[in-house]
Design a protein around this motif. Structure first.
Motif, PDB file in Angstrom:
ATOM      1  N   ALA A 172       0.885  -1.204  -0.007  1.00  0.00           N
ATOM      2  CA  ALA A 172      -0.130  -0.087  -0.019  1.00  0.00           C
ATOM      3  C   ALA A 172       0.785   1.127  -0.005  1.00  0.00           C
ATOM      4  N   TRP A 174       1.326   5.638   0.759  1.00  0.00           N
ATOM      5  CA  TRP A 174       1.096   6.446   1.956  1.00  0.00           C
ATOM      6  C   TRP A 174       0.169   7.498   1.859  1.00  0.00           C
ATOM      7  N   ASN A 175      -0.277   7.820   0.718  1.00  0.00           N
ATOM      8  CA  ASN A 175      -1.072   9.101   0.525  1.00  0.00           C
ATOM      9  C   ASN A 175      -2.573   8.998   1.067  1.00  0.00           C
ATOM     10  N   LYS A 198       1.640  -4.885   3.400  1.00  0.00           N
ATOM     11  CA  LYS A 198       2.786  -4.128   4.036  1.00  0.00           C
ATOM     12  C   LYS A 198       2.374  -2.811   3.571  1.00  0.00           C
ATOM     13  N   GLN A 201       6.421   2.742   4.173  1.00  0.00           N
ATOM     14  CA  GLN A 201       7.359   2.970   5.216  1.00  0.00           C
ATOM     15  C   GLN A 201       6.740   4.106   6.278  1.00  0.00           C
ATOM     16  N   GLY A 231       9.964  -1.489   0.949  1.00  0.00           N
ATOM     17  CA  GLY A 231       9.210  -2.117  -0.107  1.00  0.00           C
ATOM     18  C   GLY A 231      10.402  -2.839  -0.865  1.00  0.00           C
ATOM     19  N   THR A 248      -0.622  -1.053  -4.884  1.00  0.00           N
ATOM     20  CA  THR A 248      -1.148   0.360  -5.065  1.00  0.00           C
ATOM     21  C   THR A 248       0.231   1.336  -5.191  1.00  0.00           C
ATOM     22  N   GLY A 249       0.566   1.972  -6.093  1.00  0.00           N
ATOM     23  CA  GLY A 249       1.935   2.905  -6.064  1.00  0.00           C
ATOM     24  C   GLY A 249       2.081   3.339  -7.341  1.00  0.00           C
ATOM     25  N   SER A 250       3.431   3.492  -7.540  1.00  0.00           N
ATOM     26  CA  SER A 250       4.067   4.067  -8.738  1.00  0.00           C
ATOM     27  C   SER A 250       4.121   3.186  -9.787  1.00  0.00           C
ATOM     28  N   LEU A 272      -1.992   2.339 -10.348  1.00  0.00           N
ATOM     29  CA  LEU A 272      -0.883   3.156 -10.610  1.00  0.00           C
ATOM     30  C   LEU A 272      -1.081   4.699 -10.634  1.00  0.00           C
ATOM     31  N   GLY A 273      -0.037   5.301 -11.213  1.00  0.00           N
ATOM     32  CA  GLY A 273      -0.246   6.964 -11.184  1.00  0.00           C
ATOM     33  C   GLY A 273      -1.218   7.241 -12.166  1.00  0.00           C
ATOM     34  N   CYS A 305      -4.016   9.702  -6.335  1.00  0.00           N
ATOM     35  CA  CYS A 305      -3.807   9.173  -7.644  1.00  0.00           C
ATOM     36  C   CYS A 305      -4.959   9.779  -8.776  1.00  0.00           C
ATOM     37  N   GLU A 403       3.616  12.681 -13.603  1.00  0.00           N
ATOM     38  CA  GLU A 403       2.733  12.980 -12.333  1.00  0.00           C
ATOM     39  C   GLU A 403       3.643  13.989 -11.309  1.00  0.00           C
ATOM     40  N   ARG A 483     -10.419  -2.306  -9.077  1.00  0.00           N
ATOM     41  CA  ARG A 483     -11.166  -2.388  -7.472  1.00  0.00           C
ATOM     42  C   ARG A 483     -12.552  -2.214  -7.446  1.00  0.00           C
TER      43      ARG A 483
HETATM   44  P1  NAP Z   1       5.886   3.724  -4.494  1.00  0.00           P
HETATM   45  O1  NAP Z   1       7.175   4.034  -4.448  1.00  0.00           O
HETATM   46  O2  NAP Z   1       5.578   2.755  -5.727  1.00  0.00           O
HETATM   47  O3  NAP Z   1       5.217   2.885  -3.144  1.00  0.00           O
HETATM   48  C1  NAP Z   1       4.110   2.281  -3.174  1.00  0.00           C
HETATM   49  C2  NAP Z   1       4.113   0.994  -2.025  1.00  0.00           C
HETATM   50  O4  NAP Z   1       5.367   0.337  -2.591  1.00  0.00           O
HETATM   51  C3  NAP Z   1       5.077   1.203  -0.813  1.00  0.00           C
HETATM   52  O5  NAP Z   1       4.482   0.444   0.149  1.00  0.00           O
HETATM   53  C4  NAP Z   1       6.621   1.005  -1.038  1.00  0.00           C
HETATM   54  O6  NAP Z   1       7.353   0.944  -0.013  1.00  0.00           O
HETATM   55  C5  NAP Z   1       6.358  -0.060  -2.004  1.00  0.00           C
HETATM   56  N1  NAP Z   1       7.440  -0.422  -2.832  1.00  0.00           N
HETATM   57  C6  NAP Z   1       8.620   0.402  -2.973  1.00  0.00           C
HETATM   58  N2  NAP Z   1       9.429  -0.305  -3.813  1.00  0.00           N
HETATM   59  C7  NAP Z   1       9.097  -1.496  -4.066  1.00  0.00           C
HETATM   60  C8  NAP Z   1       9.564  -2.499  -4.721  1.00  0.00           C
HETATM   61  N3  NAP Z   1      10.752  -2.658  -5.192  1.00  0.00           N
HETATM   62  N4  NAP Z   1       8.706  -3.657  -4.622  1.00  0.00           N
HETATM   63  C9  NAP Z   1       7.669  -3.790  -3.973  1.00  0.00           C
HETATM   64  N5  NAP Z   1       7.048  -2.614  -3.158  1.00  0.00           N
HETATM   65  C10 NAP Z   1       7.770  -1.557  -3.182  1.00  0.00           C
HETATM   66  O7  NAP Z   1       4.882   4.860  -4.696  1.00  0.00           O
HETATM   67  P2  NAP Z   1       5.051   6.176  -4.283  1.00  0.00           P
HETATM   68  O8  NAP Z   1       5.958   7.166  -5.056  1.00  0.00           O
HETATM   69  O9  NAP Z   1       5.422   6.032  -2.619  1.00  0.00           O
HETATM   70  O10 NAP Z   1       3.457   6.761  -4.064  1.00  0.00           O
HETATM   71  C11 NAP Z   1       2.690   7.455  -4.872  1.00  0.00           C
HETATM   72  C12 NAP Z   1       2.350   6.792  -6.260  1.00  0.00           C
HETATM   73  O11 NAP Z   1       1.294   5.759  -5.919  1.00  0.00           O
HETATM   74  C13 NAP Z   1       1.931   7.743  -7.097  1.00  0.00           C
HETATM   75  O12 NAP Z   1       2.404   7.493  -8.508  1.00  0.00           O
HETATM   76  C14 NAP Z   1       0.304   7.626  -7.255  1.00  0.00           C
HETATM   77  O13 NAP Z   1      -0.363   7.952  -8.334  1.00  0.00           O
HETATM   78  C15 NAP Z   1       0.204   6.126  -6.870  1.00  0.00           C
HETATM   79  N6  NAP Z   1      -1.088   5.738  -6.170  1.00  0.00           N
HETATM   80  C16 NAP Z   1      -1.860   5.120  -7.007  1.00  0.00           C
HETATM   81  C17 NAP Z   1      -3.161   4.927  -6.284  1.00  0.00           C
HETATM   82  C18 NAP Z   1      -4.218   4.282  -7.422  1.00  0.00           C
HETATM   83  O14 NAP Z   1      -5.203   3.863  -6.752  1.00  0.00           O
HETATM   84  N7  NAP Z   1      -4.188   4.147  -8.623  1.00  0.00           N
HETATM   85  C19 NAP Z   1      -3.574   5.008  -5.310  1.00  0.00           C
HETATM   86  C20 NAP Z   1      -2.647   5.964  -4.504  1.00  0.00           C
HETATM   87  C21 NAP Z   1      -1.292   6.249  -4.891  1.00  0.00           C
HETATM   88  P3  NAP Z   1       8.240   1.825   0.911  1.00  0.00           P
HETATM   89  O15 NAP Z   1       7.141   2.822   1.577  1.00  0.00           O
HETATM   90  O16 NAP Z   1       8.802   1.134   1.833  1.00  0.00           O
HETATM   91  O17 NAP Z   1       8.890   2.570  -0.193  1.00  0.00           O
END
Ligand code: NAP
Ligand code: MG
Length: 537
Positions: A172, A174-175, A198, A201, A231, A248-250, A272-273, A305, A403, A483
């Protein structure tokens, strides 16, 4: 310049004096009991964006901890999958009630960990309650055994069954530390799965609170496990051990999660983003569109996002819209108070502040005009950034396509609707879009032509997001899978077809020669094609 209010104290929650953590040590200890660790671990500090003070620390879990967590979830899963559905839905119903009753605790935690204003934190509380209630009501129907057409009418009885996948992994961001930690977990659990979460952080305590409350709502011991930490360390061992992974993340990390899931041939769901566009057509109500744009661009300081980063406004109304929009943005109340009243919070981390600063500085250096904002607001808090509106943006600027994930929006004008749609679609992302018009039919027509997973007409993002019976997710680089709705629970099941043949075998009628058999079946196929109703016999 946007206004600000000081960190005011409320009776129940106040930003305390420096030196004393606003997260009491006893609460932190209690929550940390839900982290799975196989031994002593290094610690990772969690800081509050409003002040950058340390809230507490969590274990930096290892691959060994992930293995233990998946094993424990797996051990609890079998009995849970056999638990009657009404007992499983009862957990979600109680969760709905508890989240609403105990919201003040978690509103503080969300604000402290993510730095958002209370009204934006409340959106997460509401979201969790809505999703829990929705799946408690509809989940059983979405995954119930279903009769399907048989091979031979009347002779084959065919049913589709849905089994839990086993243990589902959740990574998951952080936002939206509450919403993103738990709303996808709920349907997975209801479908009979175990889960390992997970959290990001930077926001583990909110996730731990959410997990603690699920146990209070009656979840059986061990079914939902939490590992905290990096992560980059925990992702691969988790993907290696679970039966499905929800990320959910980048986009960058999502791609790598998808590759690893592919090698193991397990399913994955990737949210994703986005670089979401809002189109304000020439017949839009200006006041409504301005209100919608403010809500859509600055929710959780733009760290959402589905929030809007690109505004496209029809030439005919662009001057009026821009003037009113900028005035409304300058009226936003920036606040680090743990109380209602603020309208725009902080960025969540120093790295977010760096990205936002870099994007705006780069745009300005390349000729963009800053209509308002354009810099940090350290007077309010160390990671606050002024709500920023830019125009004269060109495709050589970093924020044109990338983004920003901050309180920054660009305004461009368009000649006609075709031009606007083409520019909105000119992005590798395809998550959300918004269309403003006085003509609903026109809004629907434009929506259909936008290459995004959700479109909100006369709303920015909340209408589609909160329509939790409908799927939510991204086209193109914005993700894979959906989802919400039936898609949001069926993905956590493995589908099995059970066909029972009665009286005659499908392949060969006993006693008939091969050619008589072929001729009989040919006649039967023609009949079934001519009388489709037969299929349902
Ligand atoms: P991120 O770096 O991808 O982090 C998201 C999650 O992935 C965190 O728990 C992170 O852990 C973990 N992570 C990091 N590196 C990893 C790896 N190599 N393998 C597996 N997991 C890993 O994302 P962010 O940049 O912090 O978050 C913002 C992004 O999320 C934006 O791009 C946003 O658009 C997207 N987002 C999308 C949605 C949606 O529903 N589409 C919702 C919310 C956010 P750590 O905290 O330990 O780095
Ligand atoms: Mg990251």
């Amino acid at each position: 310049m946007a206004r600000s209010v000081a960190a005011t104290s409320s009776a129940t929650s106040a930003v305390p004096a420096a030196g004393s953590s606003p997260l009491p040590a006893a609460v932190a200890e209690r929550l940390l009991a839900h982290v799975t660790v196989a031994g002593e671990r290094d610690r990772i500090d969690v800081t509050a964006p409003f002040t950058e003070e340390v809230l507490g620390s969590v274990p930096s879990c290892t691959a060994e901890d992930v293995e233990l967590a998946v094993g424990r979830a797996r051990a609890a899963q079998g009995a849970w999958a056999r638990t009657p559905m009404r007992d499983r839905t009862a957990v979600l119903r109680r969760y709905h009630d508890l989240v609403l009753e105990r919201q003040d605790e978690v509103l503080d935690l969300i604000q402290l960990e993510a730095g958002k204003v209370r009204a934006h934190a409340f959106e997460e509380v509401a979201d969790v309650a809505i999703v829990a209630a929705y799946y408690a009501r509809t989940g059983p129907g979405h995954i119930a055994p279903r009769r399907r057409e048989g091979a031979l009418p009347g002779l084959t009885r065919t049913r589709e069954l849905r089994h839990p996948k086993g243990v589902v992994g959740f990574i998951a961001p952080w936002n939206y530390p509450l919403s993103m930690a738990v709303t996808d977990v709920l349907p997975a659990l209801l479908a009979g799965n175990g889960a390992v979460l997970k959290p990001a952080q930077t926001t583990p305590f909110t996730a731990l609170w959410a997990v603690e409350l699920l146990y209070e709502a009656g979840l059986p011991e061990g079914l939902l496990q939490v590992v905290t930490g990096r992560g980059s360390v925990l992702g691969t061992p988790m993907i290696d051990a679970v039966d499905f992974i929800t990320f959910t993340g980048s986009t960058e990390v999502g791609r790598s999660v998808g590759e690893q899931a592919g090698r193991r041939l397990i399913g994955c769901s990737l949210e994703l983003g986005g670089k979401n566009a809002m189109l304000v057509l020439d017949d839009a109500d200006l006041d409504d569109a301005v209100r919608g744009a403010v809500a859509g661009c600055f929710a959780s300081a733009g760290q959402l996002c589905i929030s809007i980063e690109r505004l496209f406004v029809a030439d005919a109304i662009a001057d009026g819209f821009t003037e009113r929009f900028v005035a409304a943005v300058e009226d936003l109340v920036l606040s680090p108070a743990l109380a209602y009243g603020g309208e725009l919070g902080s960025l969540a981390s120093r790295s977010q502040l760096e990205t936002v600063t870099r994007h705006v500085d780069d745009a300005r250096a390349k000729g963009a005009t800053v209509l308002t904002g354009g810099g940090p607001r350290e007077d309010v808090g160390p990671l606050f950034y002024a709500p920023t509106v830019l125009t004269d943006v060109t495709d050589d600027m970093e924020l044109f396509g990338d983004e920003t994930f901050g309180p920054v929006v660009t305004i461009s004008r368009f000649r006609d609707v075709d031009d606007a749609i083409e520019r909105a679609n000119d992005s590798p992302y395809g998550l959300n879009a918004s269309v403003w018009t006085g003509d609903v039919r026109r809004g629907r027509d434009v929506a259909r032509r936008l290459q995004v997973g959700t479109v909100n007409v006369n709303e920015a993002y909340a209408a589609a997001w909160a329509s939790v019976d409908a799927p939510m997710g991204g086209f193109k680089d914005s993700g894979l899978g959906r989802r919400h709705g039936r898609e949001g629970i069926q993905k956590y099941t493995e589908v099995q077809t059970v066909a029972v043949e009665r009286f005659l075998p499908v392949s060969r009628i006993p006693g008939l020669s091969q050619d008589r058999n072929a001729r009989t079946l040919t006649a039967a196929l023609k009949l079934m094609h001519a009388i489709p109703g037969l299929r349902r016999a």
